[in-house]
Design an enzyme around this catalytic site. Structure first.
Site, PDB file in Angstrom:
ATOM      1  N   ARG A   3       0.819  -1.225   0.000  1.00 31.38           N
ATOM      2  CA  ARG A   3       0.000   0.000   0.000  1.00 31.38           C
ATOM      3  C   ARG A   3       0.848   1.268   0.000  1.00 31.38           C
ATOM      4  O   ARG A   3       0.387   2.342   0.399  1.00 31.38           O
ATOM      5  CB  ARG A   3      -0.962   0.032   1.183  1.00 31.38           C
ATOM      6  CG  ARG A   3      -1.952  -1.097   1.168  1.00 31.38           C
ATOM      7  CD  ARG A   3      -3.085  -0.868   2.156  1.00 31.38           C
ATOM      8  NE  ARG A   3      -3.954  -2.027   2.192  1.00 31.38           N
ATOM      9  CZ  ARG A   3      -3.709  -3.106   2.928  1.00 31.38           C
ATOM     10  NH1 ARG A   3      -2.649  -3.154   3.690  1.00 31.38           N
ATOM     11  NH2 ARG A   3      -4.530  -4.124   2.875  1.00 31.38           N
ATOM     12  N   LYS A  37       3.171  11.660 -11.108  1.00 24.22           N
ATOM     13  CA  LYS A  37       2.331  10.766 -11.918  1.00 24.22           C
ATOM     14  C   LYS A  37       3.115   9.486 -12.164  1.00 24.22           C
ATOM     15  O   LYS A  37       4.243   9.529 -12.666  1.00 24.22           O
ATOM     16  CB  LYS A  37       2.035  11.408 -13.277  1.00 24.22           C
ATOM     17  CG  LYS A  37       0.869  12.364 -13.275  1.00 24.22           C
ATOM     18  CD  LYS A  37       0.339  12.413 -14.703  1.00 24.22           C
ATOM     19  CE  LYS A  37      -0.206  13.741 -15.076  1.00 24.22           C
ATOM     20  NZ  LYS A  37      -0.558  13.771 -16.501  1.00 24.22           N
ATOM     21  N   GLU A  40      10.300  19.013 -24.675  1.00 24.50           N
ATOM     22  CA  GLU A  40       9.566  19.350 -23.443  1.00 24.50           C
ATOM     23  C   GLU A  40      10.136  20.635 -22.823  1.00 24.50           C
ATOM     24  O   GLU A  40       9.407  21.424 -22.230  1.00 24.50           O
ATOM     25  CB  GLU A  40       9.637  18.200 -22.426  1.00 24.50           C
ATOM     26  CG  GLU A  40       9.204  16.832 -22.947  1.00 24.50           C
ATOM     27  CD  GLU A  40       7.688  16.676 -23.147  1.00 24.50           C
ATOM     28  OE1 GLU A  40       6.927  17.594 -22.800  1.00 24.50           O
ATOM     29  OE2 GLU A  40       7.282  15.613 -23.665  1.00 24.50           O
ATOM     30  N   LYS A  95       7.491  23.229 -13.591  1.00 26.28           N
ATOM     31  CA  LYS A  95       6.617  22.065 -13.424  1.00 26.28           C
ATOM     32  C   LYS A  95       6.165  21.957 -11.964  1.00 26.28           C
ATOM     33  O   LYS A  95       4.993  21.702 -11.693  1.00 26.28           O
ATOM     34  CB  LYS A  95       7.300  20.773 -13.887  1.00 26.28           C
ATOM     35  CG  LYS A  95       6.396  19.565 -13.657  1.00 26.28           C
ATOM     36  CD  LYS A  95       6.390  18.518 -14.716  1.00 26.28           C
ATOM     37  CE  LYS A  95       5.272  17.508 -14.427  1.00 26.28           C
ATOM     38  NZ  LYS A  95       5.396  16.278 -15.177  1.00 26.28           N
ATOM     39  N   GLU A 102      -4.290  17.279 -11.427  1.00 32.20           N
ATOM     40  CA  GLU A 102      -4.664  17.607 -12.805  1.00 32.20           C
ATOM     41  C   GLU A 102      -6.153  17.840 -12.992  1.00 32.20           C
ATOM     42  O   GLU A 102      -6.824  17.168 -13.781  1.00 32.20           O
ATOM     43  CB  GLU A 102      -4.180  16.506 -13.776  1.00 32.20           C
ATOM     44  CG  GLU A 102      -4.239  16.988 -15.225  1.00 32.20           C
ATOM     45  CD  GLU A 102      -3.391  16.148 -16.173  1.00 32.20           C
ATOM     46  OE1 GLU A 102      -2.471  15.461 -15.722  1.00 32.20           O
ATOM     47  OE2 GLU A 102      -3.671  16.239 -17.379  1.00 32.20           O
ATOM     48  N   ARG A 139      -2.915  22.141 -14.718  1.00 34.81           N
ATOM     49  CA  ARG A 139      -1.855  21.221 -15.120  1.00 34.81           C
ATOM     50  C   ARG A 139      -1.948  20.862 -16.601  1.00 34.81           C
ATOM     51  O   ARG A 139      -0.970  20.437 -17.217  1.00 34.81           O
ATOM     52  CB  ARG A 139      -1.895  19.962 -14.234  1.00 34.81           C
ATOM     53  CG  ARG A 139      -0.630  19.139 -14.294  1.00 34.81           C
ATOM     54  CD  ARG A 139      -0.519  18.190 -13.109  1.00 34.81           C
ATOM     55  NE  ARG A 139       0.542  17.224 -13.332  1.00 34.81           N
ATOM     56  CZ  ARG A 139       1.002  16.396 -12.406  1.00 34.81           C
ATOM     57  NH1 ARG A 139       0.507  16.400 -11.192  1.00 34.81           N
ATOM     58  NH2 ARG A 139       1.971  15.542 -12.703  1.00 34.81           N
ATOM     59  N   ASN A 149       0.315  20.071 -21.345  1.00 36.35           N
ATOM     60  CA  ASN A 149       0.014  19.299 -22.567  1.00 36.35           C
ATOM     61  C   ASN A 149       0.158  20.141 -23.821  1.00 36.35           C
ATOM     62  O   ASN A 149      -0.227  19.690 -24.900  1.00 36.35           O
ATOM     63  CB  ASN A 149      -1.408  18.724 -22.503  1.00 36.35           C
ATOM     64  CG  ASN A 149      -1.499  17.635 -21.470  1.00 36.35           C
ATOM     65  OD1 ASN A 149      -0.512  16.964 -21.176  1.00 36.35           O
ATOM     66  ND2 ASN A 149      -2.668  17.486 -20.880  1.00 36.35           N
ATOM     67  N   HIS A 171       0.839  18.627 -27.214  1.00 40.19           N
ATOM     68  CA  HIS A 171       0.651  17.180 -27.078  1.00 40.19           C
ATOM     69  C   HIS A 171      -0.575  16.634 -27.800  1.00 40.19           C
ATOM     70  O   HIS A 171      -0.626  15.448 -28.097  1.00 40.19           O
ATOM     71  CB  HIS A 171       0.602  16.769 -25.602  1.00 40.19           C
ATOM     72  CG  HIS A 171       1.958  16.710 -24.957  1.00 40.19           C
ATOM     73  ND1 HIS A 171       2.802  17.800 -24.883  1.00 40.19           N
ATOM     74  CD2 HIS A 171       2.644  15.689 -24.378  1.00 40.19           C
ATOM     75  CE1 HIS A 171       3.918  17.447 -24.267  1.00 40.19           C
ATOM     76  NE2 HIS A 171       3.850  16.175 -23.954  1.00 40.19           N
ATOM     77  N   HIS A 224       0.461  13.708 -29.904  1.00 44.86           N
ATOM     78  CA  HIS A 224       0.028  12.326 -29.645  1.00 44.86           C
ATOM     79  C   HIS A 224      -0.597  11.710 -30.881  1.00 44.86           C
ATOM     80  O   HIS A 224      -0.393  10.532 -31.173  1.00 44.86           O
ATOM     81  CB  HIS A 224      -0.997  12.280 -28.507  1.00 44.86           C
ATOM     82  CG  HIS A 224      -0.382  12.309 -27.149  1.00 44.86           C
ATOM     83  ND1 HIS A 224      -1.045  12.788 -26.055  1.00 44.86           N
ATOM     84  CD2 HIS A 224       0.833  11.900 -26.711  1.00 44.86           C
ATOM     85  CE1 HIS A 224      -0.263  12.694 -24.985  1.00 44.86           C
ATOM     86  NE2 HIS A 224       0.886  12.154 -25.362  1.00 44.86           N
ATOM     87  N   HIS A 266       8.368  10.252 -28.664  1.00 49.99           N
ATOM     88  CA  HIS A 266       7.429  11.193 -28.058  1.00 49.99           C
ATOM     89  C   HIS A 266       7.834  12.667 -28.250  1.00 49.99           C
ATOM     90  O   HIS A 266       7.050  13.477 -28.725  1.00 49.99           O
ATOM     91  CB  HIS A 266       7.271  10.847 -26.579  1.00 49.99           C
ATOM     92  CG  HIS A 266       6.393  11.788 -25.839  1.00 49.99           C
ATOM     93  ND1 HIS A 266       5.033  11.802 -25.988  1.00 49.99           N
ATOM     94  CD2 HIS A 266       6.682  12.780 -24.945  1.00 49.99           C
ATOM     95  CE1 HIS A 266       4.513  12.746 -25.215  1.00 49.99           C
ATOM     96  NE2 HIS A 266       5.495  13.351 -24.569  1.00 49.99           N
TER      97      HIS A 266
END
Ligand SMILES: NC(=O)c1ccc[n+]([C@@H]2O[C@H](COP(=O)([O-])OP(=O)(O)OC[C@H]3O[C@@H](n4cnc5c(N)ncnc54)[C@H](O)[C@@H]3O)[C@@H](O)[C@H]2O)c1
Ligand SMILES: [Zn+2]
Length: 359
Positions: free
Chosen positions: A121, A143, A185, A227, A237, A241, A245, A248, A252, A265
């Site tokens: 946990r 994340k 990025e 960031k 998010e 946040r 993106n 992106h 993507h 990427h």
């Protein structure tokens, strides 16, 4: 060395950024109150270069160290790999006081972070990112995830590390393509959030390409600051946040349509930013000169700005699958001039038309 604190109440942690920090990893882990057992999760590529230094540093600081290797590659950011990692953690006898160190790029960081979030946990974990992308993006913000056959990062958790240790010297061995992909990025933060930083990148493009350690420390520090700030304001998010993106949405889509091997990427994000800037100009958020300036910087930092051929229907399909749509329209991050952003609700058809893509 630079020290940044990510302020998230009881989940706060420091990011250490500097040259030659890896040999002090063990001491730094001890400094944040970690002790006893540690599992270093890494891959064979990174382990061969940096595993020995990490391991001996941790051992010298009194940790009992187990190294767990996962295969190299995005395709191994999977449930099967995670399961093997759990087996190894149990086998090594890690308990609740033990910790996990993620040594590698974003794949290792995301998977090791998710293992740490879920094993017993949740046990403490430390990020030691070794790619530029991981140093400026994935290691900060909490994340963690693995991929599912139906899509990337579908299984995951928000789980903050206890410490992020960024040794910019590790970038000296990073393959050129990976390095340049990480720069996409970096540029993203400048275009969507920080004009002075964008100007810094323009001024120091040659030093950045040459991987000058002093310059890199400044660049990585600023990216982490931005960031961290965004994450502090919106940890889970729910709104702000999303600015991260920028570039992106279409990025993507190209990544999916062109296939992950043709475009990595960051390369896809670079293309996505050029198109996002054009869309922003079409909507009156920035000038044609701004679009030119963004495109020029991306080119100077070694990334392509002309997308591969793609069919319109496939791109639309990829955009629609990727984004939650509201009445058919999607939230699109525009650049407002350079250094600011604006959110638009856009129909994907209109987005493609404004991007000037001949598809
Ligand atoms: N958690 C987040 O917020 C977040 C954000 C962005 C991306 N990501 C994830 O990050 C992943 C991509 O990460 P990545 O770009 O770091 O890829 P990666 O982890 O696959 O690393 C790229 C390659 O570089 C090698 N490598 C790593 N460090 C090296 C070094 N110092 N010297 C030589 N080789 C080295 C790796 O073995 C690998 O082959 C994706 O899975 C993506 O979903 C997560
Ligand atoms: Zn990205």
């Amino acid at each position: 060395m630079s020290v940044l604190t990510v302020n998230l109440a009881e989940n706060s942690y420091d990011i250490l950024i500097g040259s030659g920090l890896l040999p002090a990893l063990g001491q730094r882990c001890a400094d944040v109150g970690l002790s006893s057992r540690v599992a270093v999760i890494t891959n064979p590529t990174v382990n061969a270069i940096y595993g020995g230094i990490a391991r001996s540093s941790l051992a010298e600081a009194g940790f009992a160290v187990t190294v767990i290797e996962i295969p190299d590659g995005e395709e191994y950011k999977s449930a099967a790999t995670l399961s093997a990692v759990y087996d190894a953690l149990i086998e090594a006898g890690l308990d609740r006081r033990s910790c996990i160190v993620a040594l590698g790029g974003g794949v290792v960081g995301d998977l090791a972070g998710f293992a740490a979030a879920t094993y017993l946990r949740g046990i403490p974990f430390v990020q030691v990112p070794t790619t530029l992308l991981a140093q400026v993006d994935s290691s900060v913000g909490g994340k963690t995830a693995i991929d599912h056959p139906r899509g990337k990062n579908l299984i995951g958790a928000f789980y903050q590390p206890r410490l992020v240790l960024i040794d910019v010297e590790t970038l000296s061995t990073l393959p050129d393509r990976e390095y340049r992909a990480g720069l996409a990025e970096v540029i993203k933060y400048g275009v969507a959030i920080d004009l002075p930083f964008f100007e810094f990148l323009e001024l120091h493009a040659e030093d950045i390409i040459a991987r000058d350690p002093g310059c890199l420390e400044v660049v990585i520090r600023r990216c982490c600051e931005i960031k961290a700030h965004v994450v502090e304001l919106d940890e889970k998010e729910s709104g702000l946040r999303a600015v991260l993106n920028f570039g992106h949405t279409l990025g993507h889509a190209f990544e999916t349509v062109a296939g992950y091997r043709e475009l990595v990427h960051g390369e896809a994000v670079a293309l996505g930013m050029v198109l996002a800037a054009r869309i922003s100009a079409g909507l009156g958020h920035c000038s044609a000169a701004d679009v030119e300036r963004v495109t020029t910087l991306i080119t100077r930092l070694g990334l392509r700005t002309v997308p591969p051929e793609a069919e319109r229907v496939r791109l639309l399909d990829a955009v629609m699958t990727d984004k939650k749509s509201r009445n058919g329209s999607i939230s699109f991050i525009c650049n407002q001039g350079i250094g600011n952003f604006a959110v638009e609700q856009l129909l994907p058809e209109k987005m493609l038309t404004l991007s000037g893509l001949e598809v």
